[in-house]
Design a protein around this motif. Sequence first.
Motif, PDB file in Angstrom:
ATOM      1  N   VAL A  10      -6.252  -0.965  -1.872  1.00 55.78           N
ATOM      2  CA  VAL A  10      -5.336  -2.088  -1.646  1.00 55.78           C
ATOM      3  C   VAL A  10      -5.490  -2.626  -0.226  1.00 55.78           C
ATOM      4  CG1 VAL A  10      -2.902  -2.731  -1.418  1.00 55.78           C
ATOM      5  CG2 VAL A  10      -3.654  -1.364  -3.371  1.00 55.78           C
ATOM      6  N   ILE A  11      -5.565  -1.724   0.734  1.00 54.57           N
ATOM      7  CA  ILE A  11      -5.681  -2.143   2.135  1.00 54.57           C
ATOM      8  C   ILE A  11      -7.000  -2.877   2.378  1.00 54.57           C
ATOM      9  CG2 ILE A  11      -5.907  -1.322   4.507  1.00 54.57           C
ATOM     10  CD1 ILE A  11      -3.955   0.911   3.818  1.00 54.57           C
ATOM     11  N   ALA A  14      -4.164   7.438  -4.372  1.00 50.95           N
ATOM     12  CA  ALA A  14      -5.594   7.237  -4.622  1.00 50.95           C
ATOM     13  C   ALA A  14      -5.999   5.768  -4.509  1.00 50.95           C
ATOM     14  CB  ALA A  14      -5.959   7.763  -6.008  1.00 50.95           C
ATOM     15  N   GLU A  15      -5.033   4.857  -4.628  1.00 47.62           N
ATOM     16  CA  GLU A  15      -5.336   3.426  -4.590  1.00 47.62           C
ATOM     17  C   GLU A  15      -4.970   2.776  -3.253  1.00 47.62           C
ATOM     18  OE1 GLU A  15      -3.395   1.556  -7.848  1.00 47.62           O
ATOM     19  OE2 GLU A  15      -4.185   2.950  -9.348  1.00 47.62           O
ATOM     20  N   SER A  57       0.822  -1.218   0.000  1.00 46.20           N
ATOM     21  CA  SER A  57       0.000   0.000   0.000  1.00 46.20           C
ATOM     22  C   SER A  57       0.852   1.261   0.000  1.00 46.20           C
ATOM     23  CB  SER A  57      -0.936   0.004   1.213  1.00 46.20           C
ATOM     24  OG  SER A  57      -0.209   0.191   2.423  1.00 46.20           O
ATOM     25  N   ARG A  58       2.092   1.151   0.456  1.00 44.08           N
ATOM     26  CA  ARG A  58       2.987   2.312   0.479  1.00 44.08           C
ATOM     27  C   ARG A  58       3.579   2.606  -0.894  1.00 44.08           C
ATOM     28  NH1 ARG A  58       2.902   5.546   4.796  1.00 44.08           N
ATOM     29  NH2 ARG A  58       5.143   5.966   4.583  1.00 44.08           N
ATOM     30  N   TRP A  59       3.494   1.606  -1.795  1.00 38.75           N
ATOM     31  CA  TRP A  59       4.108   1.759  -3.109  1.00 38.75           C
ATOM     32  C   TRP A  59       3.116   2.138  -4.202  1.00 38.75           C
ATOM     33  CZ3 TRP A  59       9.225   1.639  -4.573  1.00 38.75           C
ATOM     34  CH2 TRP A  59      10.146   1.271  -3.584  1.00 38.75           C
TER      35      TRP A  59
END
Length: 208
Positions: free
Chosen positions: A61-62, A56-57, A50-52
């Motif tokens: 992802v999380i 906005a996404e 999620s950090r990469w």
Amino acid sequence: SFLMLVALKYFFNHEKEIHWIKMIEGPLSAMGKLEAIEVGVVLAVIYGVSRWVPEAETLSVIYSGIAGVLTFLAVEGLSVFLRVPAGHGLDAHRASLGMFLYLEVLDASFSFDGVVGAFAITNNLLIISLGLGIGAMFVRSLTIMMVEKGTLQAFRYLEHGAFYAVAALSGIMFLNTIVHVPEIVTGFIGVTLIALSIYASPRIPTGS
């Protein structure tokens, strides 16, 4: 995340005695004594991925990753509950139902990307359904044949190779959220891992 949990659950098993690649599976098996370590690892992977991704996404992802984790925990919990002895012994029907539900969710996880990809070829739901049905029947027939012939006993590392392939697939699916990985690469890695496990089975002594 669901598929990664399936693979890690297999490797983080402290009761697992047969190892294909001992330098990898030995430590993982020992770490399996830590309760729910596979869940912690997957949550860490979800956070890292999620950090990469673009900001906005991130939440998408999380949320998707956590949904996979919750699905795994729900199915695993239900499967364990149905395997609990009822009365004077284990209820075979309940145990079978638990295993059936587990396999159905696992099959759905594998099929999901195939269904999405099928829409790139045709929008005809009948054709897509027929394709999935034929594939399911083929896998079922192949599985029954392998069980009847004792393939898993003959190739003791085939199961290991399959779970390595699942782990690789789940890792690639996470990686796909950051950078595109060609499908041919995914397929090649899976086939290679399974082929290597079959090749190694008759040659490596049990426990090494």
